[in-house]
Motif scaffolding. Structure first.
Motif, PDB file in Angstrom:
ATOM      1  N   ARG A 227       6.887 -49.987 -23.699  1.00  0.00           N
ATOM      2  CA  ARG A 227       8.260 -49.959 -23.165  1.00  0.00           C
ATOM      3  C   ARG A 227       8.839 -48.559 -23.233  1.00  0.00           C
ATOM      4  O   ARG A 227       9.540 -48.114 -22.314  1.00  0.00           O
ATOM      5  N   LEU A 228       8.554 -47.842 -24.330  1.00  0.00           N
ATOM      6  CA  LEU A 228       9.051 -46.477 -24.467  1.00  0.00           C
ATOM      7  C   LEU A 228       8.446 -45.559 -23.407  1.00  0.00           C
ATOM      8  O   LEU A 228       9.147 -44.717 -22.832  1.00  0.00           O
ATOM      9  N   VAL A 229       7.157 -45.729 -23.125  1.00  0.00           N
ATOM     10  CA  VAL A 229       6.503 -44.932 -22.080  1.00  0.00           C
ATOM     11  C   VAL A 229       7.157 -45.191 -20.728  1.00  0.00           C
ATOM     12  O   VAL A 229       7.432 -44.260 -19.954  1.00  0.00           O
ATOM     13  N   GLN A 230       7.445 -46.449 -20.430  1.00  0.00           N
ATOM     14  CA  GLN A 230       8.068 -46.802 -19.162  1.00  0.00           C
ATOM     15  C   GLN A 230       9.486 -46.243 -19.064  1.00  0.00           C
ATOM     16  O   GLN A 230       9.891 -45.736 -18.018  1.00  0.00           O
ATOM     17  N   GLU A 231      10.240 -46.327 -20.163  1.00  0.00           N
ATOM     18  CA  GLU A 231      11.610 -45.793 -20.158  1.00  0.00           C
ATOM     19  C   GLU A 231      11.602 -44.282 -19.955  1.00  0.00           C
ATOM     20  O   GLU A 231      12.414 -43.740 -19.197  1.00  0.00           O
ATOM     21  N   GLN A 232      10.687 -43.594 -20.642  1.00  0.00           N
ATOM     22  CA  GLN A 232      10.612 -42.139 -20.501  1.00  0.00           C
ATOM     23  C   GLN A 232      10.184 -41.741 -19.086  1.00  0.00           C
ATOM     24  O   GLN A 232      10.684 -40.759 -18.528  1.00  0.00           O
ATOM     25  N   ALA A 233       9.257 -42.501 -18.499  1.00  0.00           N
ATOM     26  CA  ALA A 233       8.829 -42.205 -17.132  1.00  0.00           C
ATOM     27  C   ALA A 233       9.992 -42.364 -16.167  1.00  0.00           C
ATOM     28  O   ALA A 233      10.198 -41.536 -15.266  1.00  0.00           O
ATOM     29  N   LEU A 424       6.971 -35.531 -10.985  1.00  0.00           N
ATOM     30  CA  LEU A 424       7.292 -36.909 -11.322  1.00  0.00           C
ATOM     31  C   LEU A 424       6.348 -37.426 -12.399  1.00  0.00           C
ATOM     32  O   LEU A 424       5.149 -37.154 -12.391  1.00  0.00           O
ATOM     33  N   ALA A 425       6.903 -38.209 -13.332  1.00  0.00           N
ATOM     34  CA  ALA A 425       6.076 -38.771 -14.398  1.00  0.00           C
ATOM     35  C   ALA A 425       5.189 -39.891 -13.881  1.00  0.00           C
ATOM     36  O   ALA A 425       4.127 -40.161 -14.444  1.00  0.00           O
ATOM     37  N   ALA A 426       5.622 -40.565 -12.824  1.00  0.00           N
ATOM     38  CA  ALA A 426       4.848 -41.649 -12.227  1.00  0.00           C
ATOM     39  C   ALA A 426       5.169 -41.695 -10.739  1.00  0.00           C
ATOM     40  O   ALA A 426       6.278 -41.338 -10.327  1.00  0.00           O
TER      41      ALA A 426
END
Length: 630
Positions: A227-233, A424-426
């Motif tokens: 979840r943290l990875v997704q929020e940061q992305a 972009l991160a993703a």
């Protein structure tokens, strides 16, 4: 009994003045203007840019109505569109001598015609949303699987490096979807690998499965870490979009998260959808290369010779050329984090960089072999490369190293942000696209304004006929409510949309409802034979509890819309909630102040102008009659 102290009247006067001042900018309209913003994320728009724009206009013989530095852009206001277009050409020529590589974006825009004294008080008009001004709306979906896959690849590389450093032998590491599979030959090696993961990789959770004489350890990212990875992305993509939107010259873009993996981008005033897509999908990449410090390179830097074979020439931010080797050491894909800070020894600003395992190995080997040499960090955007910094390698580098030198705190923060959000991160995909023309926006403004105006006038006429003087006072209080509502929205620099205008019309009806309760309560007291002064006091005091209850329950509904709604629903909820608060002030506090000012001075009040009072026996008497008849 019905008299306000001086301080309450002072509050009324101050509220009126503040409301009038901060509502005024909305009536001046918009003037044609030219907006200058940075066309590259490495450039800053500051006082020096403002001076260059001023000199360019002066050289072209163009006079601007107003010229100011606002946030990250310079805005010049003009009296006509003809002057605006001439000014754009003059500024474009002065700031971007190389048309093939523009450093600044010079865009046509509209700004408020508010006079300077209002601007000095930070009084500005409300922003207008897409449905009122026209523009482009995009819904972008972030590929969260790609973000997690990138994180898993990074963790797999780090795990491979750590196993090598700890001399833990394994049968191979492979990524299977979102999992890392590690094969181990015996139980002792399995326990050593498990301890390593527990100590060094808190983001991973693992399961073990025996396979014949060997063991297979499957590691996956913990749910909270995922979840943290997704929020940061998502946050990094939003930051990157903010950096890119400046190029479109949009004064008040809306870029906000919607749901867990979507981003809404609204660009009021922009009609070129193709240009907007190009900006949103733009890529910016980072590369680290060694600086060519050979004699031929130094001659080329000084402009006295050609660039050596195997090297390239790029410019730094200050315009100084740097000759760098073509061989790329690592790219921005290896960079996992960049944070500003201060050097513990020199207390100078620095930027701490963190790269993945593969990048760490390359940096370690490269720095060991090129100690005391310079390494350049380049940013490539729109096919153009620029040297952000070229520090000297002071020691052996690894996964974590720092960039320091002659930079300020602001420059360190900017560089860290640029390194983090240069790309972009993703990946993102446009899943919804809408274009609203300016003519439709103007029509919506006219309809919304007419609905509020006619609603106000009809309510005012009805109240004046039915409640006479008390009705006129209620109408004045209603006008004050609308004044304060617009003033607060302007002070908050809220974006007004069509649902917001609907909420304004609704706020008028709800505000007058409080005055109806008060007036009917006063009538009831008069009907019971109470003296006018006592009836006025009782009417306001006893109606207050009912008004408070009804407004609080409505406010709860508005807060729920604000908390759980999105888009137009939130716009409606913001105006709705503020309208409730202003209506309670105007309908109770302000209207009573006017009644007290008119009737409170009369010690022996015999009558009040509140329309016809109907008695229980069916008879009726004018409210202006003597109180003894009631």
């Amino acid at each position: 009994m019905n008299r306000y102290p001086v301080w309450k009247y002072a509050i009324m006067v101050i509220a009126l003045l503040v409301g009038a001042i901060y509502t005024l900018p909305n009536f001046f309209g918009e003037a044609p203007a030219v907006q200058v913003s940075a066309g590259k994320v490495t450039l800053r728009v500051d006082q020096g840019t403002l001076t260059r724009v001023e000199q360019a206009l002066k050289a072209a013989g163009i006079t601007s109505d107003a010229l100011s530095l606002e946030g990250q852009s310079v805005r010049a206001r003009f009296d006509s569109t003809d002057t605006q277009i001439k000014a754009k050409d003059a500024i474009q020529k002065a700031l971007n001598p190389d048309a093939a590589d523009p450093g600044y974006v010079v865009a046509l825009n509209l700004v408020s015609r508010s006079p300077a004294w209002l601007t000095s008080l930070h009084a500005a008009p409300m922003y207008l949303g897409l449905d009122l001004r026209g523009g482009v709306h995009f819904m972008l979906q972030v590929d969260m699987k790609a973000a997690l896959s990138k994180k898993v690849d990074s963790l797999a590389g780090d795990l491979r490096s750590m196993l090598r450093e700890k001399n833990i032998r394994h049968g191979g590491i492979a990524r299977n979807g979102q999992a890392i599979e590690l094969r181990l030959r015996d139980a002792a090696t399995l326990e050593a690998a498990k301890r390593l993961i527990q100590d060094q990789f808190p983001d991973l959770q693992f399961t073990e499965v025996p396979e014949g004489t060997e063991y297979k350890l499957t590691a996956t990212i913990r749910p909270e870490a995922a979840r943290l990875v997704q929020e940061q992305a998502l946050k990094q993509n939003i930051t990157t979009l903010h950096n890119r939107i400046n190029e479109l010259g949009v004064a008040e873009p809306v870029i906000q998260q919607q749901g867990l993996d979507r981003i809404v981008v609204q660009l009021p005033g922009v009609q070129d959808t193709a240009k907007a897509k190009d900006i949103l999908g733009r890529t910016a990449t980072l590369e680290m290369r060694l600086v060519d410090e050979s004699t031929e390179a130094l001659e080329a830097e000084a402009g006295r010779g050609p660039v050596p074979f195997g090297s390239e020439r790029y410019l730094q931010r200050d315009g100084q050329p740097v000759i760098v080797k073509k061989l790329v050491i690592i790219t921005g894909d290896s960079l996992t984090d960049a944070q500003p800070g201060f050097d513990s020894q020199t207390q100078q600003p620095k930027v701490d960089l963190t790269v993945d395992a593969k990048g760490g190995r390359i940096m370690r080997d490269t720095s060991r072999e090129n100690l005391k040499k310079r390494m350049a960090i380049l940013l490539f955007e729109k096919g153009k490369g620029e040297v952000l910094t070229a520090p000297v390698i002071q020691g052996e580098l690894g996964n974590r190293f720092q960039i320091s030198g002659s930079m300020s705190v602001v420059e360190a923060n900017d560089l860290a942000l640029l390194l983090r959000a240069g790309s972009l991160a993703a990946p993102m995909e446009i899943i919804e696209e809408r274009t609203i023309g300016p003519s439709l926006g103007a029509e919506n403004i006219a309809k919304g304004f007419n609905s509020v105006t006619w609603g106000f006038l009809v309510i005012l006429a009805f109240m004046a006929v039915y409640y006479m003087l008390f009705g006129l006072i209620s109408g004045i209080a209603l006008g004050v409510n609308l004044l304060l509502l617009v003033a607060i929205l302007s002070m908050l620099q809220a974006t007004l949309t069509l649902p917001g205008m609907a909420a304004m019309a609704l706020a008028l009806g709800m505000a007058i409802d409080s005055n109806v309760l008060i007036n009917e309560r006063v009538r009831e007291e008069l009907r019971n034979g109470v003296a006018p002064q006592v009836a006025i006091n009782s009417g306001y005091e006893r109606a207050w509890a009912t008004i408070l209850d009804s407004n609080i329950t409505t406010l709860i509904a508005g807060v729920a819309l604000l908390a759980f709604g999105s888009g137009p629903v939130r716009g409606f909820a913001v105006v709705h909630c503020i309208g409730i608060l202003t209506s309670m002030f105007s309908a109770v506090f302000f209207s009573r102040g006017l009644v007290n000012f008119w009737y409170g001075r009369q010690k022996k009040l015999k009558s009040v102008s509140i329309g016809t009072v109907w008695k229980a026996d069916g008879a009726r008497v004018p409210a202006a009659a003597d109180s003894g008849n009631k």
